[in-house]
Motif scaffolding. Structure first.
Motif, PDB file in Angstrom:
ATOM      1  N   VAL A 180       0.845  -1.191   0.000  1.00  0.00           N
ATOM      2  CA  VAL A 180       0.000   0.000   0.000  1.00  0.00           C
ATOM      3  C   VAL A 180       0.887   1.250   0.000  1.00  0.00           C
ATOM      4  CG1 VAL A 180      -1.791  -1.222   1.291  1.00  0.00           C
ATOM      5  CG2 VAL A 180      -0.155   0.214   2.516  1.00  0.00           C
ATOM      6  N   ARG A 181       0.272   2.367  -0.335  1.00  0.00           N
ATOM      7  CA  ARG A 181       0.959   3.647  -0.236  1.00  0.00           C
ATOM      8  C   ARG A 181       0.036   4.597   0.507  1.00  0.00           C
ATOM      9  NH1 ARG A 181       5.167   3.391   0.272  1.00  0.00           N
ATOM     10  NH2 ARG A 181       5.994   2.761  -1.724  1.00  0.00           N
ATOM     11  N   ALA A 182       0.542   5.149   1.598  1.00  0.00           N
ATOM     12  CA  ALA A 182      -0.243   6.093   2.392  1.00  0.00           C
ATOM     13  C   ALA A 182      -0.366   7.421   1.670  1.00  0.00           C
ATOM     14  CB  ALA A 182       0.416   6.292   3.751  1.00  0.00           C
ATOM     15  N   ASP A 183      -1.367   8.194   2.063  1.00  0.00           N
ATOM     16  CA  ASP A 183      -1.476   9.566   1.557  1.00  0.00           C
ATOM     17  C   ASP A 183      -0.407  10.443   2.184  1.00  0.00           C
ATOM     18  OD1 ASP A 183      -4.013   9.357  -0.071  1.00  0.00           O
ATOM     19  OD2 ASP A 183      -4.726   8.650   1.875  1.00  0.00           O
ATOM     20  N   LEU A 184      -0.117  10.192   3.471  1.00  0.00           N
ATOM     21  CA  LEU A 184       0.969  10.863   4.171  1.00  0.00           C
ATOM     22  C   LEU A 184       1.729   9.826   4.984  1.00  0.00           C
ATOM     23  CD1 LEU A 184      -0.800  14.068   5.630  1.00  0.00           C
ATOM     24  CD2 LEU A 184       0.615  13.925   3.551  1.00  0.00           C
ATOM     25  N   THR A 185       3.044   9.928   4.982  1.00  0.00           N
ATOM     26  CA  THR A 185       3.892   9.056   5.784  1.00  0.00           C
ATOM     27  C   THR A 185       4.849   9.920   6.577  1.00  0.00           C
ATOM     28  OG1 THR A 185       3.805   7.248   4.165  1.00  0.00           O
ATOM     29  CG2 THR A 185       5.630   7.223   5.727  1.00  0.00           C
ATOM     30  N   THR A 186       4.944   9.655   7.876  1.00  0.00           N
ATOM     31  CA  THR A 186       5.890  10.393   8.709  1.00  0.00           C
ATOM     32  C   THR A 186       7.179   9.594   8.850  1.00  0.00           C
ATOM     33  OG1 THR A 186       5.017   9.459  10.774  1.00  0.00           O
ATOM     34  CG2 THR A 186       4.030  11.508   9.978  1.00  0.00           C
ATOM     35  N   LEU A 187       8.296  10.278   8.711  1.00  0.00           N
ATOM     36  CA  LEU A 187       9.622   9.683   8.822  1.00  0.00           C
ATOM     37  C   LEU A 187      10.438  10.465   9.838  1.00  0.00           C
ATOM     38  CD1 LEU A 187      10.388   9.243   5.009  1.00  0.00           C
ATOM     39  CD2 LEU A 187       9.630   7.449   6.590  1.00  0.00           C
ATOM     40  N   GLY A 188      11.384   9.801  10.473  1.00  0.00           N
ATOM     41  CA  GLY A 188      12.266  10.460  11.429  1.00  0.00           C
ATOM     42  C   GLY A 188      13.353   9.502  11.844  1.00  0.00           C
ATOM     43  N   LYS A 189      13.864   9.656  13.047  1.00  0.00           N
ATOM     44  CA  LYS A 189      14.876   8.781  13.625  1.00  0.00           C
ATOM     45  C   LYS A 189      15.992   8.469  12.631  1.00  0.00           C
ATOM     46  CE  LYS A 189      11.980   6.918  17.298  1.00  0.00           C
ATOM     47  NZ  LYS A 189      12.485   7.837  18.321  1.00  0.00           N
ATOM     48  N   ALA A 190      15.899   7.377  11.868  1.00  0.00           N
ATOM     49  CA  ALA A 190      16.987   6.969  10.974  1.00  0.00           C
ATOM     50  C   ALA A 190      17.295   8.010   9.902  1.00  0.00           C
ATOM     51  CB  ALA A 190      16.665   5.631  10.314  1.00  0.00           C
ATOM     52  N   LEU A 191      16.350   8.916   9.622  1.00  0.00           N
ATOM     53  CA  LEU A 191      16.575   9.927   8.588  1.00  0.00           C
ATOM     54  C   LEU A 191      17.720  10.860   8.963  1.00  0.00           C
ATOM     55  CD1 LEU A 191      15.475  10.785   5.831  1.00  0.00           C
ATOM     56  CD2 LEU A 191      13.874  12.309   7.007  1.00  0.00           C
ATOM     57  N   GLY A 192      18.000  10.982  10.257  1.00  0.00           N
ATOM     58  CA  GLY A 192      19.120  11.793  10.718  1.00  0.00           C
ATOM     59  C   GLY A 192      20.387  10.995  10.941  1.00  0.00           C
ATOM     60  N   GLY A 193      20.348   9.706  10.654  1.00  0.00           N
ATOM     61  CA  GLY A 193      21.549   8.876  10.717  1.00  0.00           C
ATOM     62  C   GLY A 193      22.188   8.776  12.081  1.00  0.00           C
ATOM     63  N   GLY A 194      21.440   9.093  13.148  1.00  0.00           N
ATOM     64  CA  GLY A 194      22.026   9.069  14.477  1.00  0.00           C
ATOM     65  C   GLY A 194      22.956  10.242  14.738  1.00  0.00           C
ATOM     66  N   ILE A 195      22.938  11.238  13.877  1.00  0.00           N
ATOM     67  CA  ILE A 195      23.830  12.393  14.005  1.00  0.00           C
ATOM     68  C   ILE A 195      23.084  13.621  14.508  1.00  0.00           C
ATOM     69  CG2 ILE A 195      25.291  14.005  12.701  1.00  0.00           C
ATOM     70  CD1 ILE A 195      26.193  11.662  11.016  1.00  0.00           C
ATOM     71  N   LEU A 196      21.895  13.852  13.992  1.00  0.00           N
ATOM     72  CA  LEU A 196      21.082  14.981  14.442  1.00  0.00           C
ATOM     73  C   LEU A 196      19.630  14.678  14.123  1.00  0.00           C
ATOM     74  CD1 LEU A 196      21.465  18.021  12.001  1.00  0.00           C
ATOM     75  CD2 LEU A 196      22.039  15.699  11.394  1.00  0.00           C
ATOM     76  N   PRO A 197      18.687  15.366  14.774  1.00  0.00           N
ATOM     77  CA  PRO A 197      17.277  15.091  14.500  1.00  0.00           C
ATOM     78  C   PRO A 197      16.867  15.595  13.122  1.00  0.00           C
ATOM     79  CG  PRO A 197      17.491  16.854  16.119  1.00  0.00           C
ATOM     80  CD  PRO A 197      18.861  16.317  15.884  1.00  0.00           C
ATOM     81  N   VAL A 198      16.347  14.683  12.311  1.00  0.00           N
ATOM     82  CA  VAL A 198      15.825  15.019  10.987  1.00  0.00           C
ATOM     83  C   VAL A 198      14.537  14.230  10.810  1.00  0.00           C
ATOM     84  CG1 VAL A 198      16.232  15.068   8.487  1.00  0.00           C
ATOM     85  CG2 VAL A 198      18.175  15.275  10.077  1.00  0.00           C
ATOM     86  N   SER A 199      13.471  14.903  10.434  1.00  0.00           N
ATOM     87  CA  SER A 199      12.219  14.209  10.155  1.00  0.00           C
ATOM     88  C   SER A 199      11.572  14.839   8.937  1.00  0.00           C
ATOM     89  CB  SER A 199      11.273  14.264  11.362  1.00  0.00           C
ATOM     90  OG  SER A 199      10.776  15.573  11.569  1.00  0.00           O
ATOM     91  N   ALA A 200      10.535  14.170   8.455  1.00  0.00           N
ATOM     92  CA  ALA A 200       9.833  14.679   7.281  1.00  0.00           C
ATOM     93  C   ALA A 200       8.477  14.019   7.178  1.00  0.00           C
ATOM     94  CB  ALA A 200      10.632  14.416   6.002  1.00  0.00           C
ATOM     95  N   VAL A 201       7.568  14.702   6.502  1.00  0.00           N
ATOM     96  CA  VAL A 201       6.323  14.098   6.051  1.00  0.00           C
ATOM     97  C   VAL A 201       6.410  14.012   4.541  1.00  0.00           C
ATOM     98  CG1 VAL A 201       3.812  14.240   6.019  1.00  0.00           C
ATOM     99  CG2 VAL A 201       5.084  15.170   7.956  1.00  0.00           C
ATOM    100  N   VAL A 202       6.167  12.820   4.016  1.00  0.00           N
ATOM    101  CA  VAL A 202       6.143  12.643   2.566  1.00  0.00           C
ATOM    102  C   VAL A 202       4.759  12.165   2.173  1.00  0.00           C
ATOM    103  CG1 VAL A 202       8.614  12.167   2.354  1.00  0.00           C
ATOM    104  CG2 VAL A 202       7.030  10.265   2.754  1.00  0.00           C
ATOM    105  N   GLY A 203       4.340  12.509   0.962  1.00  0.00           N
ATOM    106  CA  GLY A 203       3.019  12.061   0.541  1.00  0.00           C
ATOM    107  C   GLY A 203       2.528  12.752  -0.697  1.00  0.00           C
TER     108      GLY A 203
END
Length: 413
Positions: A251-274
């Motif tokens: 399936v593909r969501a209309d909106l997906t929230t991402l975070g944690k691993a997106l910053g590679g353990g270096i700094l906080p990085v998140s995003a909403v994609v959709g």
């Protein structure tokens, strides 16, 4: 095998005293350095990290490509605010949407901010596109979910520890059992703008819904003219053996929230994609973040996408996940675990009640033997090692787990 049992309990306690708010109850380990799957405490003792920052360290500690990207960007530009564009924001948006098969992204910092952004976007879309009367938007959520700890998010929570004494609560949420698509359907009406769930509930103990759950939610939302919003802050970016956990369900969501691993353990990085139609309702002035999408974050985020784009790490998580599944299933068969749930390189393990061992006590015994993990909810342990862990180190972690459980059961290791 590493044995840290001789270390006195007070040896690694932080010197913060009363200066640090007590909102966490960490294990009695004070870490100083890390590389790959291994960390070292202030006394020089090494530990195998099988928690990986709740999936923020999917690529291990100080991955060379991520550290190099951060160091290079530190020499050029770290922050502009969104009052100005910078030369990495556009490339990061393109790379992340291509990786996730989506149309648009909005960068933020923490996972909770990404979820808040998705909630705001869904409500605004509901009013401006679907035509829900202003102030009446409802969102269907699942019990046992963990989406963060902001005021609005805890209003949707059923965890007393997270929710109690933080009211008055934000209205507009309808809670239904996780994994029950029929209950979700019964909760949807003309005011429903979204169904918001985790594809796998990580904080609740790696709870995996029925295989038809996400497809049925997708069909439900399509029929009701509502949005499917999937929180992949923990499950996304390789953890489940696929780029997104929703890929497993097709399936593909209309909106997906991402975070944690997106910053590679270096700094906080998140995003909403959709979908562009949904995120496009957030016009100038309606939502923002001073640090969201900053140049340093984009540099690291681009390097994260580069690591995931070939698919090698996802394949590795699937292969090592098969070994993880076989090993923990054997512990269930041995009567040492009451249950085990695995997906990719991720496991929720329920210690058998007969052992008389809480999840906290089990994690303390594992730490004493040089393996770091964390309990959640009573007698449940979760394992989420870096996707880069070697097969030998994964075996070491599982051997140590078996030894701890057998010792608690009074059996020879």
């Amino acid at each position: 095998m590493l044995d840290h049992a001789a270390a006195p309990a007070s040896a690694t306690r932080t010197a913060a005293g009363d200066a640090l708010a007590p909102n966490y109850h960490p294990l009695d380990v004070v870490l100083h350095a890390g590389k790959g799957s291994w960390v070292t405490d202030v006394h020089g003792r090494r530990y195998l990290d099988c928690l990986a920052g709740y999936s923020a360290l999917n690529f291990g500690h100080r991955h060379p490509a991520l550290v190099a990207a951060a160091k290079a960007q530190l020499d050029t530009l770290t922050l502009t605010s969104r009052a100005f564009d910078h030369d990495l924001l556009g490339p990061f948006a393109v790379a992340l949407t291509e990786l996730t098969g989506t149309e648009m992204m909005l960068p933020m910092n923490t996972g909770a901010e990404a979820v808040e952004t998705a909630i705001k976007a869904a409500r605004k879309w509901g009013y401006e596109v679907k035509g829900v009367p202003d102030g009446r938007a409802s969102i269907v959520v699942a019990d046992g979910a963990f989406h963060g700890r902001t005021t609005t998010i805890v209003s949707a929570s059923t965890d007393p520890e997270t929710r109690d004494h933080f009211g008055p609560y934000t209205p507009g949420f309808r809670v239904v059992p996780f994994g029950d698509a029929d209950a979700a359907a019964a909760a949807v009406d003309e005011t429903t703008v979204a169904v918001l769930v985790e594809p796998v509930q990580g904080e609740s103990g790696v709870l995996i819904p029925p295989a038809d759950y996400l497809p049925r939610l997708r069909a439900l939302c399509d029929d009701a003219g509502a949005l499917l919003v999937l929180d992949e802050v923990q499950s996304g970016l390789g953890r489940t053996g696929t780029t997104l956990a929703q890929d497993l369900a097709g399936v593909r969501a209309d909106l997906t929230t991402l975070g944690k691993a997106l910053g590679g353990g270096i700094l906080p990085v998140s995003a909403v994609v959709g979908r562009r139609e949904v995120l496009g309702v957030l016009t100038p002035g309606t939502h923002g973040s001073t640090f969201g999408g900053n140049p340093l974050a984009c540099a690291v985020g681009l390097a994260v996408v580069d690591l995931l784009a070939p698919g090698d790490l996802q394949a590795r998580a699937r292969a090592l996940g098969a070994e993880l599944t076989a090993r923990v299933d054997a512990l269930v068969a041995e009567g040492l675990l009451a249950g085990a749930r695995t997906v990719g390189l991720w496991a929720g393990l329920d210690v058998a009640p007969a052992l008389g061992l809480t999840g906290r006590a089990a994690s303390e015994r594992l730490a004493a033997r040089g393996v770091l993990t964390k309990d959640t909810h009573g007698s449940t342990l979760r394992l989420a090692p870096p996707l880069t862990i070697t097969a030998e180190d994964l075996d070491l972690a599982l051997d140590t787990l078996a030894d701890v459980l057998r010792e608690a059961a009074g059996r020879p290791a």
